[in-house]
Structure formats: C-alpha cells, structure tokens
Design a protein around this motif. Sequence first.
Motif, PDB file in Angstrom:
ATOM      1  N   ALA A 292       0.842  -1.202   0.000  1.00  0.00           N
ATOM      2  CA  ALA A 292       0.000   0.000   0.000  1.00  0.00           C
ATOM      3  C   ALA A 292       0.874   1.248   0.000  1.00  0.00           C
ATOM      4  CB  ALA A 292      -0.911  -0.006   1.222  1.00  0.00           C
ATOM      5  N   ARG A 293       0.474   2.255  -0.757  1.00  0.00           N
ATOM      6  CA  ARG A 293       1.202   3.530  -0.770  1.00  0.00           C
ATOM      7  C   ARG A 293       0.854   4.394   0.439  1.00  0.00           C
ATOM      8  NH1 ARG A 293      -0.477   3.881  -6.143  1.00  0.00           N
ATOM      9  NH2 ARG A 293      -1.708   5.683  -5.565  1.00  0.00           N
ATOM     10  N   PHE A 294      -0.373   4.277   0.951  1.00  0.00           N
ATOM     11  CA  PHE A 294      -0.766   5.096   2.101  1.00  0.00           C
ATOM     12  C   PHE A 294       0.116   4.731   3.292  1.00  0.00           C
ATOM     13  CE2 PHE A 294      -3.481   6.585   5.558  1.00  0.00           C
ATOM     14  CZ  PHE A 294      -3.822   7.848   5.077  1.00  0.00           C
ATOM     15  N   ASN A 295       0.532   5.708   4.066  1.00  0.00           N
ATOM     16  CA  ASN A 295       1.509   5.530   5.147  1.00  0.00           C
ATOM     17  C   ASN A 295       2.842   5.046   4.586  1.00  0.00           C
ATOM     18  OD1 ASN A 295       0.036   6.393   7.444  1.00  0.00           O
ATOM     19  ND2 ASN A 295      -1.052   4.450   7.493  1.00  0.00           N
ATOM     20  N   SER A 296       3.253   5.652   3.475  1.00  0.00           N
ATOM     21  CA  SER A 296       4.453   5.199   2.756  1.00  0.00           C
ATOM     22  C   SER A 296       5.729   5.299   3.590  1.00  0.00           C
ATOM     23  CB  SER A 296       4.619   5.962   1.442  1.00  0.00           C
ATOM     24  OG  SER A 296       4.835   7.335   1.685  1.00  0.00           O
ATOM     25  N   LEU A 297       5.767   6.179   4.568  1.00  0.00           N
ATOM     26  CA  LEU A 297       6.929   6.226   5.449  1.00  0.00           C
ATOM     27  C   LEU A 297       7.146   4.855   6.087  1.00  0.00           C
ATOM     28  CD1 LEU A 297       9.116   7.890   6.949  1.00  0.00           C
ATOM     29  CD2 LEU A 297       7.393   8.360   8.695  1.00  0.00           C
TER      30      LEU A 297
END
Length: 163
Positions: free
Chosen positions: A20-25
């Motif tokens: 998933a790209r969301f919360n990429s950190l």
Amino acid sequence: MNVYEGSLVATGLKAAVVVARFNSLITEQLLEGAADALRRHGVKDADVDVFRCPGTFELPALLRRVAASGRYDMAIALGAVIRGGTPHFEYVAAETTKGVAQVSMEAGCAVAMGILTCDTMEQALERAGVKAGNKGAEAAAAAIEQANVLREAGKLPPARRVE
C-alpha cells in the motif's frame, strides 16, 4: 510419524509483494525489509515483482489478482493502518485482515500478511525496522516457509481409503 515443514531456502522461487502507498513512510520500510529477506534467502531480484495499490483497504483485491495469476510461489501483503480519532481504523483493519485471510485460503500460492495495525506512528516505525525488527522481513520469511511446505504437501499421494 512423517513431519513436513517448509525450509527457508528460496532459491528458484518467484515472489510478488503487494504494498500500500498510504503511510508510505512505514510501507516503504516494510518493502525494504521484505526485499532484503527475500534476497538473503536466495530469491533473485528479477524474480520479485512489486505491485502498489492506493491504501491498505484496497490491498486484498490486488492481492487476489496477483495470487490467482499462477505466476508466483508466494505473495506478500504489506501495509500499515494507524489508529486515529475515528472508528475508521477498526473498519479498515478488520476488513483488510479478512480480505487477506480469504485470499490465502483461495490462492494457489503461499500468502503472508505483513500489515501493521498500530495505535501510534511510533509503534509502526518500531515494527518497520527502527527497534523491533522489520515485520516486512518477517512476512517474507513466513511466505518462503509456507511456499516450501505447500510444495511438499502437493507431492503427497492421495490418501488411501479403507472400505
């Protein structure tokens, strides 16, 4: 007694990582951990495909397509859901977990879940490699072991029926 266990030797195995790209950190750290673990256990970089989706909720749909393709020995799901001030966390975490579990039961390959469900960003960072190991690496190791034991289980002859 015959005992079947998967090894952690991954030479010749093909892996898909759905992230998933969301919360990429967080998810990028999980991806780095998974890639490192796959490499260390013998998977060639050319035998790893990475698929990105918008968020963790969308992950099971992409995971299902990838796992059903027949191109991989294992599929690894990576994402991060961090609690906020609304019930959104519970819905996303529960439905994503159910979705990944359903895919794992239907897939013709090993499926491992490296999706963090944390109360805080600090907890997520710790589980993504800052302090408490890297859950992406752990998911990759689980996928390798499961892929190998599934391969062994596929070699078993049919059970003899006593009439």
